[in-house]
Design an enzyme around this catalytic site. Structure first.
Site, mmCIF file in Angstrom:
data_model
loop_
_atom_site.group_PDB
_atom_site.id
_atom_site.type_symbol
_atom_site.label_atom_id
_atom_site.label_comp_id
_atom_site.label_asym_id
_atom_site.label_seq_id
_atom_site.Cartn_x
_atom_site.Cartn_y
_atom_site.Cartn_z
ATOM 1 N N TYR A 40 0.845 -1.196 0.000
ATOM 2 C CA TYR A 40 0.000 0.000 0.000
ATOM 3 C C TYR A 40 0.877 1.241 0.000
ATOM 4 O O TYR A 40 2.042 1.217 0.404
ATOM 5 C CB TYR A 40 -0.962 0.013 1.194
ATOM 6 C CG TYR A 40 -0.320 0.318 2.528
ATOM 7 C CD1 TYR A 40 -0.169 1.642 2.980
ATOM 8 C CD2 TYR A 40 0.153 -0.700 3.357
ATOM 9 C CE1 TYR A 40 0.409 1.924 4.209
ATOM 10 C CE2 TYR A 40 0.730 -0.425 4.581
ATOM 11 C CZ TYR A 40 0.860 0.891 5.006
ATOM 12 O OH TYR A 40 1.450 1.170 6.210
ATOM 13 N N CYS A 41 0.294 2.355 -0.466
ATOM 14 C CA CYS A 41 0.954 3.666 -0.444
ATOM 15 C C CYS A 41 -0.146 4.720 -0.387
ATOM 16 O O CYS A 41 -1.304 4.397 -0.135
ATOM 17 C CB CYS A 41 1.871 3.855 -1.661
ATOM 18 S SG CYS A 41 1.024 3.761 -3.254
ATOM 19 N N THR A 42 0.194 5.970 -0.641
ATOM 20 C CA THR A 42 -0.779 7.056 -0.455
ATOM 21 C C THR A 42 -1.954 6.958 -1.411
ATOM 22 O O THR A 42 -3.112 6.978 -0.999
ATOM 23 C CB THR A 42 -0.084 8.421 -0.627
ATOM 24 O OG1 THR A 42 1.040 8.486 0.237
ATOM 25 C CG2 THR A 42 -1.058 9.559 -0.301
#
Length: 314
Positions: free
Chosen positions: A178-180
């Site tokens: 996951y990331c922003t």
């Protein structure tokens, strides 16, 4: 109802006329009065823009009218004022630097991890055969991260490839990245697959979409964003604060840049330490001769330096 919006988006799509398109894109953004940062490369587009609701609607229509960007998904935040001061639109070699000697080693338009919608991600994160992998930088996951997530000691995403050997211990697990907003996961998951990881997933739309559609459950802290807001709330289900002042350890969500422009360290600092150190990260920076005036925000607008006129020889 708020009159401004901030749009976060990206699209991996091969662009043949990247440099020329960048100039035309900037001109259109200026015509709408948008502010923000946009990166265009031969591999696609990555941006955060802000403006009136009408201007943002016109911009989204403009993106979708270009057949190359049909897969773009906009994350829309209602805001009280534009989230940037100026508009920047630049042509670069990659929309997210991969850190690979040969960036073509991976191609997110061809192979990435399986996309999980927020509800699917929320259902999987507590399973024993799963690890949650945060592919963001230190200052981002120090501000907020998913419960029990594996975080990486990296200062920039370009350092991600150097961590592959450390991650090899998880090859027999389901790896949920996951990331922003999702853009870094496209490359991270593609690289993991290339390096022999068999079961790789990514959170579709990233933390921002997860907050909007799943209430942000089990995301601890706040989400760092790359605009003047610096961070946004995500979790409305079981929120906690995990970030602490880099000077005294007091719990705080305030992130600033060191007032010493030659340091410019990006870190969390409580208000008490901010005023005590005049916005500097340490005593040495506090006494630096070029220290910038501290107004309590720790945010400094870059002021263009005057260009000396060329002297023509006779």
């Amino acid at each position: 109802m708020r009159t401004f919006q901030t749009l976060l988006y990206y699209c991996y799509s091969h662009i043949k006329d990247g440099e020329q398109y960048t100039a035309a894109h900037l001109k259109f953004c200026k015509s709408l009065g948008l502010t923000g940062r946009i990166i265009i490369a031969d591999e696609g587009i990555n941006g955060t823009v802000s403006g009136t609701t009408e201007a943002c609607k016109a911009y989204m229509d403009y993106i979708y009218a270009d057949g190359r960007f049909n897969a773009t998904e906009f994350k829309i935040d209602e805001v009280d004022k534009p989230s940037f001061i100026k508009i920047h639109c630049r042509y670069k070699s990659e929309i997210v630097y991969s850190g690979l000697k040969d960036p073509s080693y991976i191609d997110p338009t061809k192979e990435t991890g399986k996309h999980l919608e927020p509800a699917e991600f929320a259902e999987m994160i507590d399973r024993d055969d799963v690890i949650i992998l945060d592919v963001r930088s230190n200052y981002e996951h120090n501000m907020g991260k998913f419960k029990n997530a594996v975080t990486l000691d990296i200062d920039n995403f370009r350092d991600f490839p150097s961590m592959i050997n450390d991650l090899a211990q998880y090859k027999d697990k389901k790896v949920l990245t996951y990331c922003t907003g999702g853009i870094k996961c496209e490359k991270a998951s593609a690289l993991l697959l290339k390096e022999g990881f068999k079961d790789v997933y990514q959170l579709h739309g990233g933390i921002i979409k997860y907050g909007k559609e799943a209430g942000g459950k089990d995301f601890e802290g706040k989400c760092y964003v790359f605009d003047n807001r610096l961070s946004v709330d995500v979790n409305t289900v079981n929120p906690v604060v995990i970030s602490a002042c880099g000077n005294c350890g007091t719990t705080t969500t305030k992130m600033i840049n060191c007032a010493n422009p030659e340091c410019n360290k990006h870190f969390t600092q409580c208000d008490a330490c901010g005023w005590e150190l005049n916005g500097a990260c340490c005593a040495a920076c506090k006494t630096h001769p070029r220290i910038r005036p501290y107004d309590g925000t720790g945010y400094y607008v870059k002021i263009p330096q005057p260009v000396k006129p060329k002297v023509l020889s006779s």
